[in-house]
Design an enzyme around this catalytic site. Structure first.
Site, PDB file in Angstrom:
ATOM      1  N   ASN A 170       0.847  -1.184   0.000  1.00  0.00           N
ATOM      2  CA  ASN A 170       0.000   0.000   0.000  1.00  0.00           C
ATOM      3  C   ASN A 170       0.887   1.239   0.000  1.00  0.00           C
ATOM      4  O   ASN A 170       1.253   1.778   1.043  1.00  0.00           O
ATOM      5  CB  ASN A 170      -0.932  -0.019   1.205  1.00  0.00           C
ATOM      6  CG  ASN A 170      -1.969  -1.116   1.101  1.00  0.00           C
ATOM      7  OD1 ASN A 170      -2.938  -0.998   0.356  1.00  0.00           O
ATOM      8  ND2 ASN A 170      -1.746  -2.212   1.833  1.00  0.00           N
ATOM      9  N   GLU A 171       1.237   1.674  -1.198  1.00  0.00           N
ATOM     10  CA  GLU A 171       2.183   2.763  -1.387  1.00  0.00           C
ATOM     11  C   GLU A 171       1.543   4.104  -1.012  1.00  0.00           C
ATOM     12  O   GLU A 171       0.326   4.182  -0.774  1.00  0.00           O
ATOM     13  CB  GLU A 171       2.645   2.791  -2.844  1.00  0.00           C
ATOM     14  CG  GLU A 171       3.306   1.507  -3.321  1.00  0.00           C
ATOM     15  CD  GLU A 171       4.725   1.324  -2.776  1.00  0.00           C
ATOM     16  OE1 GLU A 171       5.074   1.962  -1.766  1.00  0.00           O
ATOM     17  OE2 GLU A 171       5.483   0.534  -3.363  1.00  0.00           O
ATOM     18  N   PRO A 172       2.343   5.174  -0.921  1.00  0.00           N
ATOM     19  CA  PRO A 172       1.779   6.498  -0.643  1.00  0.00           C
ATOM     20  C   PRO A 172       0.609   6.807  -1.564  1.00  0.00           C
ATOM     21  O   PRO A 172       0.677   6.597  -2.773  1.00  0.00           O
ATOM     22  CB  PRO A 172       2.965   7.430  -0.910  1.00  0.00           C
ATOM     23  CG  PRO A 172       4.168   6.607  -0.577  1.00  0.00           C
ATOM     24  CD  PRO A 172       3.825   5.219  -1.033  1.00  0.00           C
TER      25      PRO A 172
END
Length: 631
Positions: A170-172
């Site tokens: 869950n990236e930025p």
């Protein structure tokens, strides 16, 4: 739960919750203690549920962080009869696209690291599929969520944290409500994975991951962070605001989330970095030194110009109350720094010294100036190269050396059918190898020879003759992959035999101890275990140095060795001998500078720090810490 403790852990104080964190943060002295704690909680739940005849549902991650937990759970299964037959697992993520049999597949990694060693039924294991057609991914992700629901939800979710603050992938920008889905990987995440894939170009651009919402639905969450490189993002996650830019920050609202960290990963948290701000502390000499140096750096004053008002205006009035006048405190620390400036690192009487180098270039990169100084001063200096470093050689370098040997043999009439066939077999292996695949044993041997000959010429450039080099080739490293085996008895015995044979008065050990699974830390573990094995028969001084990526903070340094311009030049010439690591190293890490440039700028930076503290000015300084008996 006591959340008001602010003192750093000691050996008789295994863990403590830290103040001023928005997620309960449990700090352990070492990664081993952290691993055992998380394993104990998981074990207790499995045994409780087994007794009631109900399943235990675990959410599991991959990566270096959970390896210690998995190894402890395997030990509990093998030695203490922990039964996993009712356990159901859901893994966080998988690269996309990814063949499940690939060495880079998380499914294969989980099998080799954990599942193959415990008795979880195959039908109870769930891992996102990286080999399904693109048009089927969305339906698969929806079904993955339903499978978690049918299992009754995840009881314990284990997480690591990426340098971008991601949990899972869950990236930025990931939302609080996100569920299992396909995502595009952040460049930082791909860069961090480049070593495992033998190059950034081989890292997939996408992945399938459980979402933030999926993770937050778990009953209890353990998020682990180990090592100094995780310290900045740990601070953002547990002390910063909740933001989509750091998906781990969403855990602040989970009622049963616990951040488990070692001291290194916690080093930027307020309760560790400046504990006097959040409550009463025990003013040990180490803490006093750190506080005063921090004050000097913060307000830009040399040590001997600090005064009472500086202390009173920066939350250090309690230090004055315990330790006396500001001038006396600063003079004591100044004197300690002066005493640590060492122009004879191995003393003036001739003695035997061993420099342990985890890889074939760490010696000259990290402490080349000190190494040359000790040789120049007449000491009996040996270098022990602990691993071959063979996986860090580019294919084109191996091919160049194969071509050279082929031409050499042809020129001098030494070629045979056998050698020509061998060279062709190696060329064919290089030509047919898929991107990111491991090398054959023959190619690994060739690459190991390249590193060995480079190390030999570099050592000679530093003044250490060939006969004083020891290539230990420790077994733990010999996997042909980035992931290594645990340190074993064979590794320890090899080092112990060397110590017994040479009986050194002083040894130097790579002190990058905050990385729980890095080669440097594992080599240090082997050396310290070997020292215990040899006992009183060999009692050298033990000095720790830092590698190519880190330098000690000034409060951690016990000794510095000055480097002149000429000495730095000789050090760089030795580094240049490592031609396979020149221009672009195979595993550069997050620092893209060449090793010689890193080495020069690190030593100059340390010299600048000393100069700013009001200490004598030097061209460069190599810093060392005395080993105090704990890894």
């Amino acid at each position: 739960m006591d959340t008001n403790v602010v003192k750093r852990p000691r050996s008789n104080q295994s863990a403590q919750y830290l103040r001023q964190t928005k997620i309960p943060t449990l700090m352990f002295e070492t990664s081993v203690e952290a691993d055992k704690h998380v394993s104990l909680v998981i074990e207790s739940l499995i045994r409780e549920n087994n007794s009631a005849g109900t399943p235990t549902v675990l959410g599991l991650p991959t990566g270096s962080t959970p390896i210690g937990v998995y190894r402890e759970l395997i030990r509990l299964h093998n030695e203490e009869d922990l039964d996993f037959s009712r356990v159901i697992t859901f893994n966080l993520d998988e690269y996309y696209p990814m063949d499940p049999t690939s060495i880079h597949s998380y499914r294969r990694w989980m099998n080799e690291t954990f599942f193959d060693h415990v008795n979880i039924p195959e039908e109870n294991i769930h891992i996102p599929k990286g080999d399904i057609p693109r048009e089927e991914v969305e339906a698969f992700c929806d079904d993955y969520e339903r499978q978690i629901e049918r299992a009754g939800g995840i009881d314990i979710q284990l997480l690591g944290i990426g340098r971008t603050g991601h949990i899972g992938f869950n990236e930025p920008g990931s939302s609080r409500e996100s569920l299992t889905r396909k995502v595009t990987l952040d460049p930082v995440t791909r860069g961090d994975a480049a070593d495992s894939f033998f190059g950034l170009e081989n890292v997939p651009m996408e992945a399938i991951t459980m979402g933030v919402g999926s993770i937050l639905s778990a009953g209890k969450i353990f998020i682990m962070a180990l090592g100094e490189h995780k310290a900045p993002v740990v601070k953002r996650a547990v002390e910063g605001e909740i933001t989509e830019e750091v998906s781990a920050s969403f855990l602040q609202k989970h009622p049963q989330a616990v951040f488990v960290v070692d001291v290194a990963a916690a080093s930027k948290l307020t309760a560790v970095e400046t504990p006097w701000i959040v409550g009463p502390v025990e003013w040990t000499p180490e803490l006093t030194k750190r506080a005063v140096i921090g004050l000097s750096e913060k307000i830009g004053k040399p040590l001997l110009k600090l005064n009472r008002d500086d202390f009173m205006g920066n939350h250090l009035h309690d230090l004055l109350r315990h330790n006396g006048e500001a001038e006396a405190i600063c003079m004591k620390i100044f004197d300690e720094f002066m005493q640590g400036i060492c122009t004879h690192p191995a003393d003036k009487e001739k003695q035997t010294v061993i420099v342990f180098s985890p890889h074939p270039d760490d010696d000259v990169i990290s402490m080349g100036g000190t190494l040359i100084t000790m040789v120049d001063q007449g000491h009996d200096v040996y270098i022990a190269y602990m691993t071959s470093g063979n996986i860090a050689v580019f294919d084109h370098d191996a091919l160049r050396h194969i071509d050279y040997v082929d031409e050499y043999e042809a020129t001098f009439g030494l070629a045979t059918e056998e050698t020509r066939a061998f060279h062709q077999r190696c060329r064919d292996s290089l030509a047919t190898k898929q991107s990111g695949d491991p090398d054959t044993e023959e190619l690994l041997n060739i690459k190991g020879l390249i590193r060995k000959t480079e190390a030999t010429t570099a050592a000679i450039a530093a003044g250490v003759p060939r006969e004083k080099l020891r290539f230990l080739d420790l077994p733990f490293y010999q996997t042909g992959k980035v992931t290594k085996r645990p340190i074993g008895e064979d590794d320890v015995h090899i080092v112990a035999d060397l110590l017994s044979d040479l009986n050194p008065g002083q040894i130097y050990v790579a002190g990058d101890l905050s990385d729980p699974h890095g080669t440097h830390r594992m080599c240090a573990k082997a050396i310290l275990a070997a020292l215990e094995e040899v006992g009183e028969a060999v009692k050298p001084e033990v000095w720790l140095y830092r590698g190519a990526w880190q330098e000690y903070d000034p409060h951690e340094i016990d000794r510095v060795v000055p480097l002149s311009f000429e000495l730095m030049h000789r050090k760089k010439l030795a580094i240049f001998r490592h031609e396979s690591q020149k221009d672009a190293a195979r595993f550069p890490g997050s620092d893209k500078r060449e090793f010689w440039l890193r080495a020069e700028e690190r030593t100059k930076k340390t010299a600048d720090v000393y100069n700013n503290l009001g200490l004598p000015e030097f061209y460069g300084l190599e810093g060392f810490a005395r080993w105090r008996g704990q890894l």
